[in-house]
Design an enzyme around this catalytic site. Structure first.
Site, PDB file in Angstrom:
ATOM      1  N   TYR A 141       0.822  -1.218   0.000  1.00 41.62           N
ATOM      2  CA  TYR A 141       0.000   0.000   0.000  1.00 41.62           C
ATOM      3  C   TYR A 141       0.852   1.262   0.000  1.00 41.62           C
ATOM      4  CZ  TYR A 141      -4.755  -1.817   0.781  1.00 41.62           C
ATOM      5  OH  TYR A 141      -5.987  -2.396   0.648  1.00 41.62           O
ATOM      6  N   LYS A 191       2.459 -15.412   1.338  1.00 44.79           N
ATOM      7  CA  LYS A 191       2.681 -16.232   0.141  1.00 44.79           C
ATOM      8  C   LYS A 191       4.168 -16.581   0.093  1.00 44.79           C
ATOM      9  CE  LYS A 191       0.582 -17.046  -3.320  1.00 44.79           C
ATOM     10  NZ  LYS A 191      -0.006 -18.348  -3.783  1.00 44.79           N
ATOM     11  N   ASP A 223      -3.853 -17.796  -0.416  1.00 40.04           N
ATOM     12  CA  ASP A 223      -4.937 -18.357  -1.241  1.00 40.04           C
ATOM     13  C   ASP A 223      -5.626 -19.494  -0.512  1.00 40.04           C
ATOM     14  OD1 ASP A 223      -2.548 -19.778  -1.452  1.00 40.04           O
ATOM     15  OD2 ASP A 223      -2.809 -20.291  -3.568  1.00 40.04           O
ATOM     16  N   ASP A 247      -6.400  -7.074   3.948  1.00 34.70           N
ATOM     17  CA  ASP A 247      -7.541  -6.373   3.360  1.00 34.70           C
ATOM     18  C   ASP A 247      -8.505  -7.372   2.732  1.00 34.70           C
ATOM     19  OD1 ASP A 247      -9.071  -4.180   2.285  1.00 34.70           O
ATOM     20  OD2 ASP A 247      -8.141  -4.598   0.347  1.00 34.70           O
ATOM     21  N   ASP A 251     -12.382  -8.973   4.318  1.00 35.11           N
ATOM     22  CA  ASP A 251     -13.686  -8.890   3.647  1.00 35.11           C
ATOM     23  C   ASP A 251     -14.358 -10.259   3.594  1.00 35.11           C
ATOM     24  OD1 ASP A 251     -13.545  -6.152   3.170  1.00 35.11           O
ATOM     25  OD2 ASP A 251     -14.271  -6.343   1.099  1.00 35.11           O
TER      26      ASP A 251
HETATM   27  C1  IPM Z   1     -10.408  -1.138   4.015  1.00 34.87           C
HETATM   28  C2  IPM Z   1     -10.675  -0.508   2.681  1.00 34.87           C
HETATM   29  C3  IPM Z   1      -9.523   0.453   2.370  1.00 34.87           C
HETATM   30  C4  IPM Z   1      -8.277  -0.391   2.233  1.00 34.87           C
HETATM   31  C5  IPM Z   1      -9.741   1.332   1.125  1.00 34.87           C
HETATM   32  C6  IPM Z   1     -11.045   2.084   1.194  1.00 34.87           C
HETATM   33  C7  IPM Z   1      -8.600   2.270   0.922  1.00 34.87           C
HETATM   34  O1  IPM Z   1     -10.858  -1.478   1.710  1.00 34.87           O
HETATM   35  O2  IPM Z   1     -10.249  -0.418   5.012  1.00 34.87           O
HETATM   36  O3  IPM Z   1     -10.376  -2.369   4.069  1.00 34.87           O
HETATM   37  O4  IPM Z   1      -7.979  -0.941   1.166  1.00 34.87           O
HETATM   38  O5  IPM Z   1      -7.541  -0.492   3.221  1.00 34.87           O
HETATM   39 MG    MG Z   2     -10.945  -3.465   2.464  1.00 34.34          MG
END
Ligand code: IPM
Ligand code: MG
Length: 358
Positions: A141, A191, A223, A247, A251
């Site tokens: 990042y 990885k 993965d 990240d 999710d």
């Molecule tokens: C998160 C989001 C952020 C990230 C974006 C909005 C920059 O997806 O906080 O998980 O990638 O960190």
């Molecule tokens: Mg995110």
């Protein structure tokens, strides 16, 4: 001693959900005579429209002085075409980097009553309770060099995935210590079969294991973890990973729990200063309709009380009230299985009512 709180509602449903959290906070301040000094400021696209920047210097200065930042959400289609530095996401990335909020705690848990809302079979996700510890200020990042080189043929682009030993050690320490307070299991995800940076990550984390003999450490490839989270999520207690993999995995983990609208997060630095935000985004499609679920934001307030504001008892009080809210059958639209649901603006007063009686 007085504690400073900065509230940054941001964009979309960020506005609605932070106002619910504010109601709960104001109630606690009144009830417990807390010495909290609260400031509210714009960030993200809303701030860009008013001030020409998603993260004006005044906001950053205020954030630096604050013990806790309650961050709503940023982003929306109307800002998608802006230059890189003006995009709403820069508010988030800028605060993380400038305040060195390297430790991102993303719990993913299931209220068993809501198992029906999960896309995964009940027997697989029952009792789900995972903590993802994501490194937040390093890796690909922020790695340099980075660029889009469009004046060469063919044009190309690149980023740099880089971690030094200190960065890995400090996030791994948070993860080992979190595991120690939970079920004593830590899975480090990378990885290492492909990337040097991951091979190095694995060796640094492995070396630290001797200092935590009470924690059972395992390693997984990212993965595979994506698959394992869906097939057998209850094998995990604490997962530690880099910025990018964390990240993606967080999710997936959030989705298991039925609604991303239920999950809070904390981003901490080494002096317990923290930014607290719901895992969901700004959800422009439902913004302003009074149907967003503010529980993730209210639970983020609980995390702020726990980690940055020295009020663990009140954090428990909020968490218990959220459990009771679900037990008593209240459902916001995202978790309702029929046409009845409570609106965003009603949630805080119900939670407050439960806390008063509890
Ligand atoms: C998160 C989001 C952020 C990230 C974006 C909005 C920059 O997806 O906080 O998980 O990638 O960190
Ligand atoms: Mg995110």
């Amino acid at each position: 001693m007085s504690k400073k709180i900065l509230i940054t509602p941001g964009d979309g449903i960020g506005q609605e959900v932070t106002s619910s959290a504010r109601e709960v906070l104001d109630f606690l301040i009144g009830e417990h005579e807390l010495d909290f000094d609260i400031t509210q400021m714009d960030v993200g696209g809303t701030s860009y429209d008013k001030n020409g920047s998603p993260l004006p210097k005044e906001v950053l200065d205020e954030a630096r002085k604050s013990d806790a930042i309650l961050f709503g959400a940023v982003g929306g289609p109307q800002w998608d075409d802006l230059d890189w530095d003006s995009r709403p996401e820069q508010a988030l990335l800028g605060l993380r980097k400038e305040l060195e909020l390297f430790a991102n705690l993303r719990p993913a848990f299931l209220f068993n009553e809501l198992a029906g809302a999960s896309p995964i079979k009940d027997e697989i996700i029952k009792d789900l309770d995972i903590l993802i510890v994501r490194e937040l200020t390093g890796g690909i990042y922020f790695g340099e060099p980075r660029a889009i080189v469009s004046d060469e043929s063919p044009p190309y682009a690149f980023n740099t995935m880089i971690y030094n030993e200190d960065e890995i050690k400090r996030i791994a320490k948070v993860a080992f210590e979190s595991a120690r307070k939970r079920d004593g299991k830590l899975c480090s995800v990378e990885k290492a079969n492909v990337l040097e940076v991951s091979k190095f990550w694995r060796s640094v984390v492995s070396d630290m294991a001797k200092d935590y003999p009470d924690v059972e450490l395992s390693h997984q490839l990212a993965d595979n973890t994506a698959m394992q989270l869906v097939m057998n999520p209850n094998q995990f207690d604490v997962i530690v990973s880099s910025n990018l993999f964390g990240d993606i995995l967080s999710d997936i983990a959030a989705t298991l729990s039925g609604s991303i609208g239920m999950l809070p997060s904390a981003s901490l630095n080494s002096s317990s200063q923290g930014m607290y935000e719901p895992c969901h985004g700004s959800a422009p499609d439902i913004a302003g309709q009074n149907i967003a679920n503010p529980i993730a934001m209210i639970a983020s307030l609980a995390m702020a009380l726990r980690y940055s504001l020295d009020q663990k008892g009140l954090a428990d009080k909020i968490d218990n009230a959220i459990k009771d809210f679900i037990k008593q059958g209240y459902r916001t639209k995202d978790i309702s299985t029929n046409s009845e649901f409570v609106r965003t603006s009603e949630v805080a007063s119900i939670i407050i009512g439960i806390m008063k009686n509890g």
